[in-house]
Design a protein around this motif. Sequence first.
Motif, PDB file in Angstrom:
ATOM      1  N   SER A  11       0.860  -1.190   0.000  1.00 55.94           N
ATOM      2  CA  SER A  11       0.000   0.000   0.000  1.00 55.94           C
ATOM      3  C   SER A  11       0.892   1.234   0.000  1.00 55.94           C
ATOM      4  O   SER A  11       2.096   1.135   0.262  1.00 55.94           O
ATOM      5  N   PRO A  12       0.355   2.411  -0.284  1.00 57.22           N
ATOM      6  CA  PRO A  12       1.184   3.622  -0.308  1.00 57.22           C
ATOM      7  C   PRO A  12       1.844   3.888   1.039  1.00 57.22           C
ATOM      8  O   PRO A  12       1.314   3.546   2.102  1.00 57.22           O
ATOM      9  N   LEU A  13       3.012   4.519   0.974  1.00 59.70           N
ATOM     10  CA  LEU A  13       3.751   4.838   2.185  1.00 59.70           C
ATOM     11  C   LEU A  13       3.041   5.921   2.991  1.00 59.70           C
ATOM     12  O   LEU A  13       2.355   6.779   2.446  1.00 59.70           O
ATOM     13  N   THR A  14       3.260   5.879   4.300  1.00 57.81           N
ATOM     14  CA  THR A  14       2.834   6.958   5.183  1.00 57.81           C
ATOM     15  C   THR A  14       4.071   7.806   5.477  1.00 57.81           C
ATOM     16  O   THR A  14       4.906   7.454   6.309  1.00 57.81           O
ATOM     17  N   TRP A  15       4.192   8.906   4.763  1.00 57.02           N
ATOM     18  CA  TRP A  15       5.351   9.771   4.930  1.00 57.02           C
ATOM     19  C   TRP A  15       5.212  10.605   6.204  1.00 57.02           C
ATOM     20  O   TRP A  15       4.101  10.956   6.615  1.00 57.02           O
ATOM     21  N   ASN A  16       6.346  10.936   6.823  1.00 56.67           N
ATOM     22  CA  ASN A  16       6.309  11.813   7.994  1.00 56.67           C
ATOM     23  C   ASN A  16       5.674  13.159   7.656  1.00 56.67           C
ATOM     24  O   ASN A  16       4.992  13.761   8.484  1.00 56.67           O
ATOM     25  N   ASP A  17       5.924  13.632   6.437  1.00 54.40           N
ATOM     26  CA  ASP A  17       5.273  14.846   5.928  1.00 54.40           C
ATOM     27  C   ASP A  17       4.234  14.393   4.909  1.00 54.40           C
ATOM     28  O   ASP A  17       4.570  13.902   3.832  1.00 54.40           O
ATOM     29  N   ASP A  18       2.952  14.538   5.253  1.00 52.33           N
ATOM     30  CA  ASP A  18       1.914  13.945   4.412  1.00 52.33           C
ATOM     31  C   ASP A  18       1.801  14.584   3.037  1.00 52.33           C
ATOM     32  O   ASP A  18       1.144  14.045   2.147  1.00 52.33           O
ATOM     33  N   ARG A  19       2.450  15.736   2.819  1.00 49.63           N
ATOM     34  CA  ARG A  19       2.445  16.323   1.478  1.00 49.63           C
ATOM     35  C   ARG A  19       3.126  15.417   0.462  1.00 49.63           C
ATOM     36  O   ARG A  19       2.829  15.464  -0.746  1.00 49.63           O
ATOM     37  N   LEU A  20       4.062  14.585   0.940  1.00 48.34           N
ATOM     38  CA  LEU A  20       4.845  13.751   0.022  1.00 48.34           C
ATOM     39  C   LEU A  20       4.027  12.615  -0.577  1.00 48.34           C
ATOM     40  O   LEU A  20       4.449  12.009  -1.570  1.00 48.34           O
ATOM     41  N   ALA A  21       2.872  12.341  -0.019  1.00 50.24           N
ATOM     42  CA  ALA A  21       2.049  11.233  -0.522  1.00 50.24           C
ATOM     43  C   ALA A  21       1.600  11.460  -1.958  1.00 50.24           C
ATOM     44  O   ALA A  21       1.324  10.497  -2.681  1.00 50.24           O
ATOM     45  N   THR A  22       1.525  12.717  -2.386  1.00 53.09           N
ATOM     46  CA  THR A  22       1.037  13.015  -3.736  1.00 53.09           C
ATOM     47  C   THR A  22       2.128  13.552  -4.657  1.00 53.09           C
ATOM     48  O   THR A  22       1.830  14.021  -5.759  1.00 53.09           O
ATOM     49  N   VAL A  23       3.379  13.489  -4.223  1.00 56.17           N
ATOM     50  CA  VAL A  23       4.479  14.005  -5.053  1.00 56.17           C
ATOM     51  C   VAL A  23       4.951  12.890  -5.979  1.00 56.17           C
ATOM     52  O   VAL A  23       5.383  11.834  -5.513  1.00 56.17           O
ATOM     53  N   PRO A  24       4.936  13.101  -7.303  1.00 59.36           N
ATOM     54  CA  PRO A  24       5.357  12.018  -8.205  1.00 59.36           C
ATOM     55  C   PRO A  24       6.843  11.697  -8.141  1.00 59.36           C
ATOM     56  O   PRO A  24       7.239  10.546  -8.289  1.00 59.36           O
ATOM     57  N   LEU A  25       7.683  12.731  -7.909  1.00 54.93           N
ATOM     58  CA  LEU A  25       9.119  12.482  -7.848  1.00 54.93           C
ATOM     59  C   LEU A  25       9.746  13.418  -6.834  1.00 54.93           C
ATOM     60  O   LEU A  25       9.508  14.635  -6.867  1.00 54.93           O
ATOM     61  N   LEU A  26      10.547  12.862  -5.927  1.00 54.84           N
ATOM     62  CA  LEU A  26      11.219  13.666  -4.908  1.00 54.84           C
ATOM     63  C   LEU A  26      12.653  13.182  -4.747  1.00 54.84           C
ATOM     64  O   LEU A  26      13.013  12.088  -5.202  1.00 54.84           O
ATOM     65  N   HIS A  27      13.460  14.026  -4.136  1.00 55.62           N
ATOM     66  CA  HIS A  27      14.855  13.686  -3.863  1.00 55.62           C
ATOM     67  C   HIS A  27      15.097  13.676  -2.360  1.00 55.62           C
ATOM     68  O   HIS A  27      14.601  14.555  -1.649  1.00 55.62           O
ATOM     69  N   LEU A  28      15.850  12.717  -1.896  1.00 59.82           N
ATOM     70  CA  LEU A  28      16.375  12.731  -0.539  1.00 59.82           C
ATOM     71  C   LEU A  28      17.774  13.323  -0.621  1.00 59.82           C
ATOM     72  O   LEU A  28      18.716  12.689  -1.123  1.00 59.82           O
ATOM     73  N   SER A  29      17.912  14.568  -0.156  1.00 60.61           N
ATOM     74  CA  SER A  29      19.166  15.287  -0.339  1.00 60.61           C
ATOM     75  C   SER A  29      19.170  16.529   0.534  1.00 60.61           C
ATOM     76  O   SER A  29      18.117  17.110   0.806  1.00 60.61           O
ATOM     77  N   ASP A  30      20.352  16.949   0.933  1.00 59.75           N
ATOM     78  CA  ASP A  30      20.522  18.244   1.577  1.00 59.75           C
ATOM     79  C   ASP A  30      20.966  19.290   0.557  1.00 59.75           C
ATOM     80  O   ASP A  30      21.638  20.264   0.887  1.00 59.75           O
ATOM     81  N   GLY A  31      20.595  19.085  -0.693  1.00 57.44           N
ATOM     82  CA  GLY A  31      20.986  19.999  -1.750  1.00 57.44           C
ATOM     83  C   GLY A  31      22.453  19.837  -2.103  1.00 57.44           C
ATOM     84  O   GLY A  31      23.028  18.747  -1.993  1.00 57.44           O
ATOM     85  N   SER A  32      23.075  20.934  -2.515  1.00 57.17           N
ATOM     86  CA  SER A  32      24.481  20.869  -2.922  1.00 57.17           C
ATOM     87  C   SER A  32      25.361  20.280  -1.826  1.00 57.17           C
ATOM     88  O   SER A  32      26.337  19.572  -2.106  1.00 57.17           O
ATOM     89  N   ALA A  33      25.018  20.550  -0.576  1.00 56.85           N
ATOM     90  CA  ALA A  33      25.869  20.129   0.539  1.00 56.85           C
ATOM     91  C   ALA A  33      26.106  18.623   0.544  1.00 56.85           C
ATOM     92  O   ALA A  33      27.246  18.164   0.657  1.00 56.85           O
ATOM     93  N   SER A  34      25.046  17.831   0.414  1.00 60.44           N
ATOM     94  CA  SER A  34      25.212  16.375   0.464  1.00 60.44           C
ATOM     95  C   SER A  34      25.413  15.765  -0.919  1.00 60.44           C
ATOM     96  O   SER A  34      26.169  14.805  -1.081  1.00 60.44           O
ATOM     97  N   THR A  35      24.740  16.304  -1.924  1.00 64.71           N
ATOM     98  CA  THR A  35      24.856  15.729  -3.268  1.00 64.71           C
ATOM     99  C   THR A  35      26.273  15.880  -3.810  1.00 64.71           C
ATOM    100  O   THR A  35      26.800  14.964  -4.456  1.00 64.71           O
ATOM    101  N   ALA A  36      26.905  17.003  -3.524  1.00 68.97           N
ATOM    102  CA  ALA A  36      28.284  17.186  -3.995  1.00 68.97           C
ATOM    103  C   ALA A  36      29.232  16.196  -3.324  1.00 68.97           C
ATOM    104  O   ALA A  36      30.163  15.684  -3.963  1.00 68.97           O
TER     105      ALA A  36
END
Length: 533
Positions: A332-357
Amino acid sequence: MASTVDVIVVGSGINGLVAAAELAKSGWSVALIERADRLGGFIATEERTVPGYLHDTYSSWHPLFVSGGAYAALGADLHRHGLRYLNADGVVTATVKDDGRVVVAHRDPQATAAEFAHPEDSTAYLAMLQRFLDNADAIGGFLGSELRSPQVLRHAAKLLRHEKLAGTETWLRDTLTSGRSYCRREFRGDEADLLWAPWLLHAGLSPDHASGGLMIPILAATLHGFGLPVVEGGAGRFVDAFRALLTESKVDIRTGCAVERIVVNGDGRAVGVVCDGETLRARRAVLASVTPSALYNELLPAGAAVSPVVRAQADRFRHGRAAMQIHVALSSPLTWNDDRLATVPLLHLSDGSASTAIACAEAEAGLLPRRPTVVVGQQHVLDPSRVPEGAAALWLQLQELPFAPIGDSGDELDVSGGWTKDLAQGYARRVIARVARHAPDLPEKLLSFDVVTPVDLHAANPNAVAGDPYGGSAELDQNLLWRPLPATGRHATPVPGLWHIGASTHPGPGLGGGSGHLVAQHLLRRDRRSLRR
């Protein structure tokens, strides 16, 4: 099957499909040659986990295609053959930091900017988008034209008329700037960096590579304007629509046929290919969607009119970081800590440039990143038909990996045997655990997962050398004017009648079909001019 056609297209990824379809639609006889047993390259849909779950094995999202010239030329025909897109109307993408903070981008730029912490950043963000829109014809013209041709002067003149010298110079400055530096310069807060620095990975860049300052406004404007369309029923139906159109246009489709060499006649012109021992001839052109090293050092005969400089540059063509796909079936769909994410088609787990770099640097040093940037696709949000009723799936993409790891930054995994099944499973568990930090019920809802390693990518597509799905590094010295090579910065090769297309050529990687469209239209224009004489 005819032994002579007008055009031979080698490779059936997005650029090969586009070129073959546009030329055939205009009445040219075309043969499309593919070494794999199916069309599509890195476009496929399969049941890779549990029966009833359809996973896009490789690529999935089509904003570059629907916003480009290939779609303008072929879209109506593809829809006639069953292509249907589903898209996001509200939130289009988001980024989740390690500490749980979430930043979202809506289709509506005003709604996105309204959530920035600093009012001046809201103003700067909207101004960034408007500046791109005001110059979209010129910037799009650069990306959709031969950069080493008189045609590009029209786009330069248009930019100069609108932006004057100072504004045009600013665009050049942005092209020489990294994404991290651009965001630091333009914004006081971190929202723009968090949202768009991870998207640079999808262009084959890192936050610290030059040209990120150009790409961030382009990426943001594209997603606000065109969303994140996915193909109803899976990306494989996109290939099905192309196959139907090609069949209707009487294209000679040959799958499971490996091209051994390109035939060059006594005048030095490319006139055909040898495919599984059979010679197929082309009256007008041969288009090859391959890497520069494959084209100049494998397919072309030693006697072809190719300078030692070109062959040496092709031999030194650099490939980028490797990638991995993880497909997850959920009950079944995930229960995200932030419920806005339930309807986001694509998201990134990242701290932006800080972690991705950091993750990019680790991968380029041969290390498995400890905190990789995780691309989390939830296609079922847009297309519930891909999973059983009430179920869900995750499309996880990793774009910061070494092809031949020499160590693990997390000091947990044994890399001594390369990408073994144990290493792939172990790294996938690390990635899934990162997602579970923000969706704690993931472990109990996980039914099965499947891993496509960098080695699998290379095995599936020879253009993905060293597991790089983007056809070669897109760093500035190997992009734009210098793509594919400094000595061959055009699609026309030094061999008359031979054209180079694909992700290794301008405008680079992505599902836009840009090089296939550009070359097909050039050939058609040239043909029309010759008929008028």
